[in-house]
Design an enzyme around this catalytic site. Structure first.
Site, PDB file in Angstrom:
ATOM      1  N   HIS A 468      63.117  65.478  96.216  1.00 21.76           N
ATOM      2  CA  HIS A 468      62.681  66.777  96.054  1.00 21.76           C
ATOM      3  C   HIS A 468      63.521  67.869  96.830  1.00 21.76           C
ATOM      4  O   HIS A 468      63.283  68.538  97.828  1.00 21.76           O
ATOM      5  CB  HIS A 468      61.344  66.948  96.967  1.00 21.76           C
ATOM      6  N   GLU A 554      55.368  70.049  84.483  1.00 23.98           N
ATOM      7  CA  GLU A 554      54.893  71.253  83.933  1.00 23.98           C
ATOM      8  C   GLU A 554      56.103  72.541  83.698  1.00 23.98           C
ATOM      9  O   GLU A 554      57.265  72.474  84.223  1.00 23.98           O
ATOM     10  CB  GLU A 554      53.927  72.091  85.137  1.00 23.98           C
ATOM     11  N   TYR A 564      52.021  78.992  92.372  1.00 21.61           N
ATOM     12  CA  TYR A 564      52.124  77.904  91.242  1.00 21.61           C
ATOM     13  C   TYR A 564      51.303  76.785  91.583  1.00 21.61           C
ATOM     14  O   TYR A 564      51.307  75.861  91.059  1.00 21.61           O
ATOM     15  CB  TYR A 564      53.422  77.629  90.742  1.00 21.61           C
TER      16      TYR A 564
END
Length: 678
Positions: A468, A554, A564
């Site tokens: 990440h 997404e 988001y």
């Protein structure tokens, strides 16, 4: 994901005569709604009530927890206050001049609840509402998500725990394993351990737990690791990885039946194959497609589809195909019958031909085309940048980027971009992991060499972790540099607009903050998990590609200041229907996705996917993605980066080997040129 709180113990005692010291201000965000604790109407008057509202970075949503246990707003002038010192549910809340009363003292608990010291009641969103302007009061504690909050208010603890040591497994079966580790240490105390495989969170356990059972998948190779987390939300770096491959639950030596009724039809330079499904005693898990005796793709699933599109072929050429079926234990069927198709003389398809222009022993990550048509690309684990002449395949190392460090996962030398005025200023922009953080730097490329003496650090302090780390860079038509940052394996970062992780950042070319950024810092949008792909369309709008956890990935259309949803929302699951969270324009099951790079050519969006081993193409129509098609399904393996090529085509890179470590030159990757049609 478990809600985080700022402190695990109550802060209820005040030393006589001592000032109520406080830490940096923070938002207090409802777990169920994703909205901020908000003073109604931005009013500073005593007696004003509180509600939840879209997080906007304004002073009426900025709270300090003092050493006295007060939640102060508007600096140190007003306190969160229980009206009439009511101690029975329901009780109304307001802001009031701070007076050291017991009705103005609060505990922020390790389970995410906030309780009144005087009443013991919980801070509660009335009626479990999630809409803007829903009132907040006190109610009997229920443990429900409308009483749980994420905040770093009151925490002066910024020190993360140490790395958990000695990760190990035992009792490995076809569907379970015991995972254990040695305790981390922390200046205050370890509150949680988060267990992951390959960047996907599996489980959270308490800070006193050092072993746990996990559910695994037979035959799937996973890399397990663990992070430690304290009550203030600080997350350790990840442990080393333990690789497991669970055995099959039952012996299976029976192969599937052969696929039947294979047909092949050509349209331009694309061939579409169709066949009738195989049968198996346990279940067919994949079909392998062969062209001219060489495997060119695979169709996976439970059950897998029975069609395959083979794109990028030569014109006026005859191709022969056959298909075999595989089960979960790699038993392979007999071949199907052979089918033949002859391509058209010219390409009438969106994707025409594919040419391999180079290979590399490391992972090509960032890639940019120079004004003369040559390519610069970064090698993630080797820390250097290569200049490639795609016409000849000649490669030159232009230099090693200083201070790059891997993470034994996804970190390293990541995104590349060049200045919009590169011909005159020679600036190359780089995003990379360092030993302490992720950062954005720029270095001049002079005489085909990186002049490291010119290096300027533009943004630092972006938290790093094993996975990440984000990493993509893209200049926009406004002349600003946009960057994608991951949440560093701590979802709470994504909702904190004062934190640079889990965001799209926007900076001036010199690293300064544009005056029209929404939160007064580098943050342009927030609520992202691990965004990587960035691309602008013909209207100047920014599109973004984002990794989900275990449900869906997404594609988003990014707006200034937009939220988001992560971690409350993943794709369209969780609290994604909540007002204030911006919905994705398209989602993909993670098995068909794990997409890293995107490119836009003539307002068609191209998406390069790793686990899904495919490239998607979608037409941008208004603010929607339409006519979605799949290309190269298994043909080239895991696809990492896709970028526009100067002739209106694409550059496409693979990421098949050594993708989850920081070992240089243990890969076997391709750089491909894709010619596009109409």
């Amino acid at each position: 994901m478990a809600a985080l709180a700022a402190v695990a113990a109550a802060l209820t005692m005040t030393v006589a005569g001592a000032a109520p010291a406080s830490a940096a201000p923070s938002t207090v965000v409802g777990v169920a709604s994703g909205r901020c604790l908000d003073v109604i109407g931005n009013s500073t008057a005593s007696g004003t009530g509180v509600n939840i509202y879209d997080c906007n970075g304004q002073a009426n949503q900025s709270w300090n927890l003092t050493a006295a246990g007060e939640l102060r707003v508007y600096g140190d002038t007003m306190c969160l206050d229980v009206v009439g010192q009511d101690t029975t549910a329901p009780a109304a809340l307001q802001i009031h001049t701070c007076n050291n009363g017991a009705n103005q003292r609060w505990r922020i608990n390790s389970d995410g609840t906030v309780t009144g010291v005087q009443s013991g009641l919980c801070l509660d969103v009335t009626g479990e509402g999630t809409a803007n302007s829903t009132l907040v009061g006190l109610w009997t504690c229920t443990g429900r998500n409308n009483q749980k909050w994420r905040t770093s208010a009151g925490s002066s603890d910024t020190q993360p725990p140490t790395v958990p040591g000695g990760p190990r497994v035992s009792n490995l079966t076809c569907d379970s394993v015991t995972f254990a580790w040695n305790a981390s240490t922390d200046n205050v105390g370890v509150a949680f351990y988060d267990i992951y495989h390959d960047g996907q969170q599996m489980k959270t356990v308490s800070g006193t737990t050092l072993s746990t059972g996990l559910t695994v998948v037979a035959g799937a190779t996973w890399g397990l690791y663990v992070n430690a987390r304290d009550a203030a939300g600080n997350v350790s770096q990840a442990s080393t990885t333990v690789t497991i491959t669970p055995p099959q639950c039952q012996a299976d030596t029976q192969a599937p039946s052969a696929p039947s009724q294979l047909t092949a039809s050509a349209s331009g330079t694309t061939v579409t194959l169709r066949w009738t499904a195989s049968t198996d005693n346990v279940g067919v898990r994949a079909y392998d497609v062969y062209r001219g005796g060489a495997k060119v793709g695979a169709v996976n699933g439970t059950p897998p589809a029975t069609t395959f599109i083979d794109s990028g072929l030569a014109g006026s050429t005859s191709y022969q195909y056959y298909v075999v079926a595989r089960d979960g234990q790699a038993n392979v069927s007999a071949r199907s019958d052979t089918a033949t198709a002859t391509t058209g003389a010219a390409c009438g398809n969106p994707v025409c031909t594919v040419t391999q222009v180079a290979t590399d022993t490391d992972i090509p990550w960032g890639l940019v085309t120079l004004p003369d048509g040559t390519i610069l690309y970064s090698r993630r684990d080797a820390d250097d940048i290569i200049r490639l002449n795609p016409a000849t395949g000649a490669k030159t190392t232009v230099g090693t980027v200083p201070n790059v460090a891997g993470t034994d996962g996804e970190g390293g030398l990541l995104g590349l971009e060049i200045s919009p005025t590169f011909n005159s200023d020679r600036w190359v922009y780089v995003m990379h992991t360092s030993p302490t953080d992720n950062r954005i730097v720029r270095i001049k490329l002079e005489n085909d060499r990186l002049d490291t003496a010119t290096e300027q650090i533009l943004v630092s302090g972006i938290l790093r972790n094993k996975y990440h780390d984000g990493g993509r860079l893209r200049f926009g038509p406004d002349g600003k540099l946009y960057a994608s940052t991951g949440d560093a394996q701590n979802g709470d970062h994504a909702q904190n607009t004062a934190n640079l992780n889990g965001k799209i950042l926007r900076i001036n070319p010199d690293g300064s903050v544009p005056s029209d950024n929404p939160f007064g810092n580098q943050v342009w949008s927030y609520g992202h998990r691990n965004p990587q792909g960035l691309a602008f369309d013909s209207q100047g709008r920014l599109w973004e590609q984002e990794f989900g956890n275990s449900v869906m990935d997404e594609t988003n259309l990014i707006t200034r200041g937009g939220n988001y949803g992560w971690p409350a929302c993943e794709g369209t699951s969780g609290a994604c229907g909540t007002a204030g969270f911006i919905a994705p324009k398209r989602t993909y099951p993670t098995a068909d996705g794990s997409c890293s790079g995107i490119a836009i050519v003539r307002d068609a969006l191209y998406v390069a996917c790793q686990r899904g081993t495919r490239m998607y193409r979608a037409v941008i129509s208004g603010s929607s993605l339409t006519n979605v098609q799949t290309y190269f399904n298994g043909t080239y393996g895991r696809l990492r980066t896709v970028e526009p090529a100067p002739d209106g085509g694409l550059w496409l890179t693979t990421s098949n080997t050594g993708d989850k470590d920081s070992t240089p030159n243990n890969s076997d990757e391709r750089i491909l040129r894709v010619t596009l049609g109409g």
